[in-house]
Design a protein around this motif. Structure first.
Motif, PDB file in Angstrom:
ATOM      1  N   LEU A   1       7.163   3.328 -14.487  1.00  0.00           N
ATOM      2  CA  LEU A   1       5.901   2.577 -13.222  1.00  0.00           C
ATOM      3  C   LEU A   1       6.800   2.133 -12.085  1.00  0.00           C
ATOM      4  O   LEU A   1       6.940   2.174 -11.616  1.00  0.00           O
ATOM      5  CB  LEU A   1       4.779   2.215 -13.824  1.00  0.00           C
ATOM      6  CG  LEU A   1       3.406   3.611 -14.304  1.00  0.00           C
ATOM      7  CD1 LEU A   1       2.688   2.511 -15.192  1.00  0.00           C
ATOM      8  CD2 LEU A   1       3.248   4.147 -13.448  1.00  0.00           C
ATOM      9  N   ARG A   2       7.675   0.665 -13.204  1.00  0.00           N
ATOM     10  CA  ARG A   2       8.371   0.092 -12.029  1.00  0.00           C
ATOM     11  C   ARG A   2       9.115   0.990 -11.665  1.00  0.00           C
ATOM     12  O   ARG A   2       9.396   1.092 -10.233  1.00  0.00           O
ATOM     13  CB  ARG A   2       8.764  -1.341 -13.359  1.00  0.00           C
ATOM     14  CG  ARG A   2      10.092  -1.534 -12.287  1.00  0.00           C
ATOM     15  CD  ARG A   2      10.199  -3.014 -12.888  1.00  0.00           C
ATOM     16  NE  ARG A   2      10.900  -2.570 -14.015  1.00  0.00           N
ATOM     17  CZ  ARG A   2      11.178  -2.367 -15.487  1.00  0.00           C
ATOM     18  NH1 ARG A   2       9.375  -2.909 -15.545  1.00  0.00           N
ATOM     19  NH2 ARG A   2      11.642  -2.219 -16.535  1.00  0.00           N
ATOM     20  N   GLU A   3       9.796   1.523 -11.907  1.00  0.00           N
ATOM     21  CA  GLU A   3      11.203   2.772 -11.504  1.00  0.00           C
ATOM     22  C   GLU A   3      10.363   3.555 -10.409  1.00  0.00           C
ATOM     23  O   GLU A   3      11.556   3.211  -9.291  1.00  0.00           O
ATOM     24  CB  GLU A   3      12.135   3.594 -12.885  1.00  0.00           C
ATOM     25  CG  GLU A   3      12.882   3.023 -13.443  1.00  0.00           C
ATOM     26  CD  GLU A   3      13.504   3.543 -14.157  1.00  0.00           C
ATOM     27  OE1 GLU A   3      13.557   5.085 -14.663  1.00  0.00           O
ATOM     28  OE2 GLU A   3      14.617   2.618 -15.002  1.00  0.00           O
TER      29      GLU A   3
ATOM     30  N   ARG B   1       2.768   6.930  -5.344  1.00  0.00           N
ATOM     31  CA  ARG B   1       4.020   7.642  -5.831  1.00  0.00           C
ATOM     32  C   ARG B   1       4.316   7.832  -7.257  1.00  0.00           C
ATOM     33  O   ARG B   1       4.655   8.709  -7.242  1.00  0.00           O
ATOM     34  CB  ARG B   1       5.008   5.823  -5.423  1.00  0.00           C
ATOM     35  CG  ARG B   1       5.204   5.674  -4.712  1.00  0.00           C
ATOM     36  CD  ARG B   1       6.213   5.725  -4.208  1.00  0.00           C
ATOM     37  NE  ARG B   1       6.818   5.241  -2.814  1.00  0.00           N
ATOM     38  CZ  ARG B   1       7.922   4.828  -2.545  1.00  0.00           C
ATOM     39  NH1 ARG B   1       8.678   4.920  -3.493  1.00  0.00           N
ATOM     40  NH2 ARG B   1       8.298   4.193  -1.453  1.00  0.00           N
ATOM     41  N   ALA B   2       3.042   7.341  -8.175  1.00  0.00           N
ATOM     42  CA  ALA B   2       3.137   8.233  -9.685  1.00  0.00           C
ATOM     43  C   ALA B   2       2.226   7.764 -10.668  1.00  0.00           C
ATOM     44  O   ALA B   2       1.479   6.827  -9.919  1.00  0.00           O
ATOM     45  CB  ALA B   2       4.637   7.004  -9.847  1.00  0.00           C
TER      46      ALA B   2
ATOM     47  N   ARG C   1       0.835  -1.405  -0.020  1.00  0.00           N
ATOM     48  CA  ARG C   1       0.027   0.044   0.256  1.00  0.00           C
ATOM     49  C   ARG C   1       0.914   1.580  -0.472  1.00  0.00           C
ATOM     50  O   ARG C   1       0.454   2.421  -0.730  1.00  0.00           O
ATOM     51  CB  ARG C   1      -0.896   0.262   1.173  1.00  0.00           C
ATOM     52  CG  ARG C   1      -0.086  -0.006   2.296  1.00  0.00           C
ATOM     53  CD  ARG C   1      -1.509  -0.330   4.033  1.00  0.00           C
ATOM     54  NE  ARG C   1      -1.777   1.365   3.751  1.00  0.00           N
ATOM     55  CZ  ARG C   1      -3.126   1.249   4.901  1.00  0.00           C
ATOM     56  NH1 ARG C   1      -3.739   0.564   5.270  1.00  0.00           N
ATOM     57  NH2 ARG C   1      -3.541   2.864   4.450  1.00  0.00           N
ATOM     58  N   SER C   2       2.563   1.126  -0.095  1.00  0.00           N
ATOM     59  CA  SER C   2       2.686   2.388   0.371  1.00  0.00           C
ATOM     60  C   SER C   2       3.500   2.961  -1.539  1.00  0.00           C
ATOM     61  O   SER C   2       4.215   3.616  -1.048  1.00  0.00           O
ATOM     62  CB  SER C   2       3.859   2.148   0.983  1.00  0.00           C
ATOM     63  OG  SER C   2       5.009   1.335   0.697  1.00  0.00           O
ATOM     64  N   ARG C   3       3.381   2.156  -2.159  1.00  0.00           N
ATOM     65  CA  ARG C   3       3.552   1.376  -3.401  1.00  0.00           C
ATOM     66  C   ARG C   3       2.581   1.456  -4.479  1.00  0.00           C
ATOM     67  O   ARG C   3       2.866   0.520  -5.220  1.00  0.00           O
ATOM     68  CB  ARG C   3       4.907   0.392  -3.447  1.00  0.00           C
ATOM     69  CG  ARG C   3       5.851   0.455  -3.069  1.00  0.00           C
ATOM     70  CD  ARG C   3       7.263  -0.121  -2.927  1.00  0.00           C
ATOM     71  NE  ARG C   3       7.991  -0.178  -2.049  1.00  0.00           N
ATOM     72  CZ  ARG C   3       9.331   0.255  -2.315  1.00  0.00           C
ATOM     73  NH1 ARG C   3       9.095   0.843  -2.924  1.00  0.00           N
ATOM     74  NH2 ARG C   3      10.255   0.120  -1.110  1.00  0.00           N
ATOM     75  N   LEU C   4       1.564   2.216  -4.400  1.00  0.00           N
ATOM     76  CA  LEU C   4       0.837   2.805  -5.369  1.00  0.00           C
ATOM     77  C   LEU C   4       0.981   3.694  -6.653  1.00  0.00           C
ATOM     78  O   LEU C   4       1.330   4.699  -6.383  1.00  0.00           O
ATOM     79  CB  LEU C   4      -0.379   3.546  -4.516  1.00  0.00           C
ATOM     80  CG  LEU C   4      -1.153   2.243  -3.543  1.00  0.00           C
ATOM     81  CD1 LEU C   4      -2.336   2.681  -2.583  1.00  0.00           C
ATOM     82  CD2 LEU C   4      -1.287   0.564  -4.377  1.00  0.00           C
TER      83      LEU C   4
ATOM     84  N   ALA D   1      11.395   2.023  -6.259  1.00  0.00           N
ATOM     85  CA  ALA D   1      12.523   3.223  -5.813  1.00  0.00           C
ATOM     86  C   ALA D   1      12.706   3.685  -4.359  1.00  0.00           C
ATOM     87  O   ALA D   1      11.237   3.612  -3.399  1.00  0.00           O
ATOM     88  CB  ALA D   1      12.664   4.699  -6.476  1.00  0.00           C
ATOM     89  N   GLY D   2      13.544   3.687  -3.456  1.00  0.00           N
ATOM     90  CA  GLY D   2      13.965   3.664  -1.943  1.00  0.00           C
ATOM     91  C   GLY D   2      13.302   2.592  -1.283  1.00  0.00           C
ATOM     92  O   GLY D   2      12.923   1.974  -1.175  1.00  0.00           O
TER      93      GLY D   2
END
Length: 258
Positions: A251-253, A150-151, A122-125, A257-258
């Motif tokens: 999107l993948r990057e 994220r993006a 949920r932190s990488r949507l 990331a991080g």
């Protein structure tokens, strides 16, 4: 063939069209279909090829018409992009809806609440939206907490200023009148079809890009020179495949990331 028959034939062709890029493993992607959310809504989860919890991309739809509300997620475009994203290591979510704004917020809440069992980080949507669906994606970004996504990747779409000429297509414009300052500062990818003939679409897109650059937003723009609307489906060329790869890479990057 009558005009109605020709129109039906063209609609059927569009529904079947898939992205012009194929990746290894696409055919083997697991799809968890007809998952329930909210008050009678359902969604399909294209499961990332890599270990869970995985970054997750939410397709966004913005047409209030009931014909789109139940049918968009079943189109070849979304089935193929869902598999492309999953094969690239990201979950993808396609869904049915009744109200494009209200149900999208309900779906997002469901995905976040049930992220563990669904294999969602949920932190990488992220967001993927195209054409007349992009205004609803922008509205979602503007109305959620700034750290929700994220993006976002927005492909050949109308943006904040949906012109009256576009209303003939039944496009929702929930962000109309809102300033670009309402957008959170997250990485945005805008893909432009250089020869898009959709009425005033590139004018809307270009105005958004100019405003975003003036605000110094983290913006990436790809102009697919000479390309028509929905080139990822209708222009079977290496240029189209290269741009699809660029969207997947962005999107993948950004989501890993991080």
């Amino acid at each position: 063939m009558s005009d109605d028959e020709e129109r039906a034939r063209r609609v059927a062709e569009v529904v079947r069209k898939t992205a012009v890029l194929e990746l290894p493993g696409m055919a083997e992607i697991e799809v968890k279909s007809e998952q329930r959310y909210g008050e009678g809504g359902t969604f399909d989860l294209y499961v990332a090829a890599h270990a869970a919890p995985a970054p997750t991309v939410l397709f966004v739809y913005g047409f209030p018409d009931a014909r789109f509300a139940q049918g968009l997620r079943k189109m070849g475009a979304y089935a193929s992009w869902g598999r492309l994203l999953a094969a690239s290591g990201m979950n993808a979510v396609a869904y049915s809806y009744v109200d494009p704004v209200r149900d999208l917020a309900a779906l997002l809440g469901h995905l976040r609440e049930h992220a563990g069992p669904l294999g969602i980080d949920r932190s990488r949507l992220g967001i993927w939206a195209a054409s007349g669906n992009a205004p609803t994606a922008l509205h979602l970004l503007m109305t959620q907490p700034p750290d929700t996504f994220r993006a976002a990747a927005l492909l050949y779409g109308y943006m904040l200023d949906v012109p009256p000429a576009a209303e003939q297509f039944g496009i929702g414009a929930p962000a109309r009148g809102r300033p670009i300052e309402d957008l959170p500062r997250l990485p945005l990818l805008v893909v432009r079809a250089g020869q898009d003939q959709t009425p005033l679409l590139n004018a809307s897109l270009d105005a958004f890009v100019s405003a975003a650059l003036a605000r110094d937003l983290p913006l990436t723009v790809i102009n697919q020179a000479g390309a028509p609307h929905s080139f990822d489906l209708f222009d079977d060329s290496e240029g189209s495949r290269s741009t699809i790869r660029a969207v997947l890479r962005f999107l993948r990057e950004q989501l890993t990331a991080g």
